[in-house]
Scaffold this motif. Structure first.
Motif, short mmCIF file in Angstrom:
data_model
loop_
_atom_site.label_atom_id
_atom_site.label_comp_id
_atom_site.label_asym_id
_atom_site.label_seq_id
_atom_site.Cartn_x
_atom_site.Cartn_y
_atom_site.Cartn_z
N PRO A 1 -19.72 -24.93 33.95
CA PRO A 1 -20.87 -24.15 33.42
C PRO A 1 -20.75 -22.65 33.69
CG PRO A 1 -21.62 -26.07 34.65
CD PRO A 1 -20.15 -25.94 34.89
N ALA A 2 -20.15 -22.28 34.84
CA ALA A 2 -20.02 -20.86 35.16
C ALA A 2 -19.10 -20.16 34.16
CB ALA A 2 -19.49 -20.70 36.58
N ILE A 3 -18.00 -20.84 33.79
CA ILE A 3 -17.07 -20.27 32.81
C ILE A 3 -17.75 -20.13 31.45
CG2 ILE A 3 -14.93 -20.71 31.54
CD1 ILE A 3 -13.85 -22.02 34.11
N ALA A 4 -18.53 -21.17 31.06
CA ALA A 4 -19.23 -21.13 29.77
C ALA A 4 -20.24 -20.00 29.74
CB ALA A 4 -19.92 -22.47 29.53
N GLN A 5 -20.92 -19.79 30.87
CA GLN A 5 -21.94 -18.73 30.93
C GLN A 5 -21.29 -17.35 30.81
OE1 GLN A 5 -24.22 -18.95 34.50
NE2 GLN A 5 -26.04 -18.11 33.57
N MET B 1 -19.67 -12.72 24.65
CA MET B 1 -19.94 -12.77 23.21
C MET B 1 -21.20 -11.98 22.85
SD MET B 1 -19.10 -16.75 22.32
CE MET B 1 -19.74 -16.53 20.66
N LEU B 2 -22.24 -12.11 23.71
CA LEU B 2 -23.49 -11.40 23.45
C LEU B 2 -23.28 -9.90 23.46
CD1 LEU B 2 -26.55 -11.31 23.06
CD2 LEU B 2 -26.80 -11.52 25.54
N LEU B 3 -22.58 -9.40 24.50
CA LEU B 3 -22.36 -7.96 24.60
C LEU B 3 -21.47 -7.45 23.46
CD1 LEU B 3 -21.88 -7.53 28.45
CD2 LEU B 3 -23.79 -6.76 27.05
N ALA B 4 -20.48 -8.25 23.05
CA ALA B 4 -19.58 -7.83 21.98
C ALA B 4 -20.27 -7.75 20.63
CB ALA B 4 -18.39 -8.78 21.91
N ASN B 5 -21.28 -8.61 20.42
CA ASN B 5 -21.96 -8.68 19.11
C ASN B 5 -23.41 -8.23 19.18
OD1 ASN B 5 -19.83 -10.20 17.38
ND2 ASN B 5 -19.96 -11.39 19.30
N TYR B 6 -23.78 -7.50 20.24
CA TYR B 6 -25.18 -7.16 20.46
C TYR B 6 -25.79 -6.41 19.28
CZ TYR B 6 -29.35 -5.34 22.75
OH TYR B 6 -30.64 -5.05 23.06
N ASP B 7 -25.09 -5.38 18.77
CA ASP B 7 -25.64 -4.56 17.69
C ASP B 7 -25.67 -5.30 16.34
OD1 ASP B 7 -26.05 -2.44 19.41
OD2 ASP B 7 -24.00 -1.71 19.16
N LEU C 1 -26.54 -8.53 15.98
CA LEU C 1 -27.52 -9.63 16.01
C LEU C 1 -28.94 -9.10 15.81
CD1 LEU C 1 -26.16 -11.62 19.08
CD2 LEU C 1 -25.77 -12.12 16.67
N SER C 2 -29.76 -9.88 15.11
CA SER C 2 -31.17 -9.52 14.99
C SER C 2 -31.90 -9.82 16.30
CB SER C 2 -31.81 -10.33 13.85
OG SER C 2 -31.84 -11.71 14.21
N SER C 3 -33.15 -9.33 16.41
CA SER C 3 -33.93 -9.58 17.62
C SER C 3 -34.12 -11.07 17.86
CB SER C 3 -35.31 -8.90 17.50
OG SER C 3 -35.15 -7.52 17.42
N GLU C 4 -34.37 -11.84 16.80
CA GLU C 4 -34.56 -13.29 16.94
C GLU C 4 -33.27 -13.96 17.40
OE1 GLU C 4 -37.19 -15.34 16.80
OE2 GLU C 4 -38.35 -13.49 16.76
N GLN C 5 -32.14 -13.52 16.84
CA GLN C 5 -30.85 -14.11 17.25
C GLN C 5 -30.53 -13.78 18.70
OE1 GLN C 5 -28.51 -12.26 14.12
NE2 GLN C 5 -28.15 -14.26 13.13
N GLN C 6 -30.86 -12.53 19.11
CA GLN C 6 -30.66 -12.16 20.52
C GLN C 6 -31.52 -13.03 21.43
OE1 GLN C 6 -31.57 -8.01 20.77
NE2 GLN C 6 -29.88 -7.37 19.44
N LYS C 7 -32.76 -13.23 20.99
CA LYS C 7 -33.68 -14.05 21.80
C LYS C 7 -33.18 -15.47 21.91
CE LYS C 7 -38.59 -15.27 22.18
NZ LYS C 7 -39.92 -15.13 21.56
N ASP C 8 -32.73 -16.07 20.77
CA ASP C 8 -32.21 -17.43 20.78
C ASP C 8 -30.97 -17.54 21.67
OD1 ASP C 8 -34.21 -18.17 19.07
OD2 ASP C 8 -32.97 -18.08 17.25
N PHE C 9 -30.10 -16.52 21.58
CA PHE C 9 -28.87 -16.51 22.37
C PHE C 9 -29.21 -16.51 23.87
CE2 PHE C 9 -24.40 -15.84 21.18
CZ PHE C 9 -23.82 -15.85 22.44
N CYS C 10 -30.15 -15.62 24.25
CA CYS C 10 -30.56 -15.51 25.66
C CYS C 10 -31.24 -16.80 26.14
CB CYS C 10 -31.50 -14.31 25.86
SG CYS C 10 -30.66 -12.73 25.73
N ALA C 11 -32.05 -17.41 25.25
CA ALA C 11 -32.73 -18.67 25.62
C ALA C 11 -31.71 -19.75 25.90
CB ALA C 11 -33.67 -19.10 24.50
#
Length: 595
Positions: free
Chosen positions: A384-388, A394-400, A402-412
């Motif tokens: 799980p640590a490696i997956a996290q 991936m989030l930081l690489a694609n942050y700009d 992604l929409s706000s909803e996609q960012q929220k879903d990703f973080c959730a």
């Protein structure tokens, strides 16, 4: 002749330098090398016992209490500090008695039992007042302020902190007085009153200047954090963030990763709305620090577990050797009196063989438990640590992109993974402590069972509402039992959490309690997916863990039920289970009523 020579050699042998051992133990635990400190203190205790040095024995026990407190093993810490306290009472060592009472109060405060801490700190203050040691009295009054802040009795907290501050100030202990002023500010800010918040802010500004002048960097970081909390309560987000950044800079420069984790979490929460990109950066830092500290904590637990295991192994070997000696003696006696004791010898041999076999089996079981423990650490925590880590990259690489909803879903999604990982780690640590006989102390108290169950179910009601589950409680008011309320509540919360995972939407969970034949039965029944006989047979076995996802892919490790089963045994009871596939499962905790 030989015996006389050995006695002479022992009498002239140099005594162990226990002061040097104490210094080494202090250095090791200050560097976080708790396993090494624990081993050295235990070796010192053994040597002191062999040499008949009672004072050094007590000194080593006191160090053991401090080490166990540092690693969160409060039950053993209390046991050690109580032994020292009883010795100082018996020898009427008053300075030691006051210090022992203060140590006991600190352990109970760290164990989140402020009511018990209050009892001991008030006794410590009484001893310090009678002896007229003002420096010791000021320290204990400062601790009393923290105890009453934890109890929500803010007027008392403010009074004790004020008296402690004035005492240190009058006696010229300026650096100590600044610490007392920080304790006073904490009590004032906890009231939430606007006037007290203003006083707390003023006092913290004084503390900050004093800490800068005396180069007390850790205290300075704490003061900045307290000031940030005040600004946050007033809605002054920018000012709060500024103070937290100052605290973070100090922690980074001084290498204080533990406090930096707390500060980075606060910054991530504070900036979540006003500056989400910065919040993500602070969240990434806190996640990295959290992972690092969990790894350090796990290393310490594993090392401590290994020390305890080796101690047990040594005791088993000694016992085996003693058995063999007694076995040899019995053989010799049988030869000398064979004609009159043949039958007795046969019985003795059988008993000795049975005992040795049992001891060997216990030793093999200990090895098996340790091996399984290491296997879980290497597999279930690493993946799980490696997956996290990959998800964060991936989030930081694609942050700009992604929409706000996609960012929220990703973080959730990442939060769900992190929660599963933390849940697994906490259950694993609790289980490991139970295996070596540590964990929270069992405190038998009489309590209202219906009220306790109502409180235990409160955290689960939100989960049930989200999943459209009915959560029912069936327990007559006026039902009392004598047991450890905290452990019982933890068992019920774990069972209800398990029921929520494996009950589909629209189902129901019923918690009920009855008393009969001197026992209290607490049941958690659900209308979930149920289990077949094969799963039931493996449910509480570490070597055959049953791990599966919930009805909506909620993560599960199988360790929660194993921990719950162990906790039921700690209460002197048992955990039964009945299940029908497709219809549901009922867990029943049976403990003595003790009324």
């Amino acid at each position: 002749m030989i015996a006389a020579i050995l006695s002479l050699l022992l009498a002239t042998a140099p005594a162990t330098d226990f002061y040097a051992i104490s210094d080494s133990v202090d250095s090791l635990q200050s560097c976080g090398q708790y396993a090494a400190a624990l081993k050295l203190a235990k070796d010192g205790l053994e040597k002191a016992h062999e040499e008949g040095d009672e004072e050094s024995e007590i000194s080593m026990i006191s160090w053991l209490g401090a080490i166990y407190q540092r690693v969160g093993d409060f039950e053993r810490s209390l046991e050690c500090h109580n032994k020292v306290y009883e010795y100082d009472l018996a020898t009427n060592y008053r300075d030691g008695i006051a210090a022992d009472l203060g140590n006991l109060a600190s352990v109970y405060l760290m164990a989140d039992q402020p009511k018990m801490a209050e009892k001991y700190i008030l006794d410590a203050i009484r001893y310090a007042e009678e002896d007229g040691v003002r420096s010791s009295l000021a320290i204990k009054m400062g601790t009393a302020s923290e105890v009453y802040t934890a109890l929500g009795q803010y007027e008392k907290a403010i009074d004790y902190a004020t008296r402690a501050y004035e005492m240190d100030k009058e006696d010229g202990r300026d650096s100590k007085a600044s610490v007392r002023l920080c304790q006073l500010a904490a009590a004032q800010a906890s009231t939430g009153d606007a006037g007290n918040l203003a006083l707390a802010e003023k006092n913290l500004h004084v503390c900050i200047e004093d800490f800068k002048e005396t180069d007390q960097q850790n205290s300075l970081a704490i003061a900045y954090t307290q000031l940030a909390d005040i600004y946050d309560k007033r809605g002054q987000t920018a000012r709060a963030a500024e103070q937290l950044r100052l605290a973070a800079d100090i922690c980074k420069e001084g290498g204080n990763s533990t406090f930096l984790l707390k500060v980075s979490r606060k910054l991530a929460e504070l900036l979540a709305r006003s500056d989400p990109k910065s919040a993500i950066e602070w969240y990434e830092l806190s996640a990295a620090l959290d992972k690092e500290q969990h790894a350090q904590k796990m290393d310490n637990i594993v090392a401590l577990y290994d020390v305890e295991f080796r101690t047990r192994e040594k005791e088993q070997i000694i016992e085996l050797q003693n058995q063999q000696i007694r076995y040899s003696n019995s053989i010799l006696m049988s030869v000398l009196a064979f004609l009159i004791a043949a039958a007795v010898v046969a019985v003795i041999l059988a008993l000795q063989k049975k005992k040795i076999t049992k001891l060997n089996r216990e030793l093999e079981d200990l090895n098996a438990v340790k091996d399984k423990f290491f296997s879980i650490i290497s597999h279930d925590l690493r993946a799980p640590a490696i997956a996290q880590k990959t998800a964060l990259q991936m989030l930081l690489a694609n942050y700009d992109k992604l929409s706000s909803e996609q960012q929220k879903d990703f973080c959730a999604g990442m939060l769900q993974q992190a929660e599963g990982q933390v849940d697994l780690l906490e259950n694993l640590l609790k289980w490991a402590r139970l295996q070596v006989g540590s964990g929270d102390p069992v405190l038998q108290v009489r309590f209202n069972l219906a009220n306790a169950l109502q409180k235990a179910l409160a955290p689960a009601r939100g989960q049930c509402q989200q999943k459209e589950l009915a959560l029912n409680l069936e327990c007559p008011q006026g039902t009392f039992c004598v047991s450890d309320q905290n452990i019982l509540s933890t068992i019920v919360r774990n069972l209800v959490s398990n029921a929520v995972k494996f009950t589909p939407r629209g189902g129901s969970i019923t918690v009920s309690a009855v008393q009969k034949d001197g026992s209290t039965l607490v049941s958690v029944a659900d209308t979930g997916v149920g289990m077949d006989e094969e799963k039931l047979s493996k449910l509480f076995r570490l070597d055959q863990r049953v791990s599966s996802s919930g009805t909506e892919n909620e993560p599960g490790s199988g360790l929660g039920l194993i921990l719950t089963h162990s906790m039921a045994e700690r209460l002197g009871g048992r955990l039964d289970v009945a299940s029908v596939p497709g219809k549901g499962t009922t867990f029943t905790l049976c403990i003595p009523t003790n009324e």
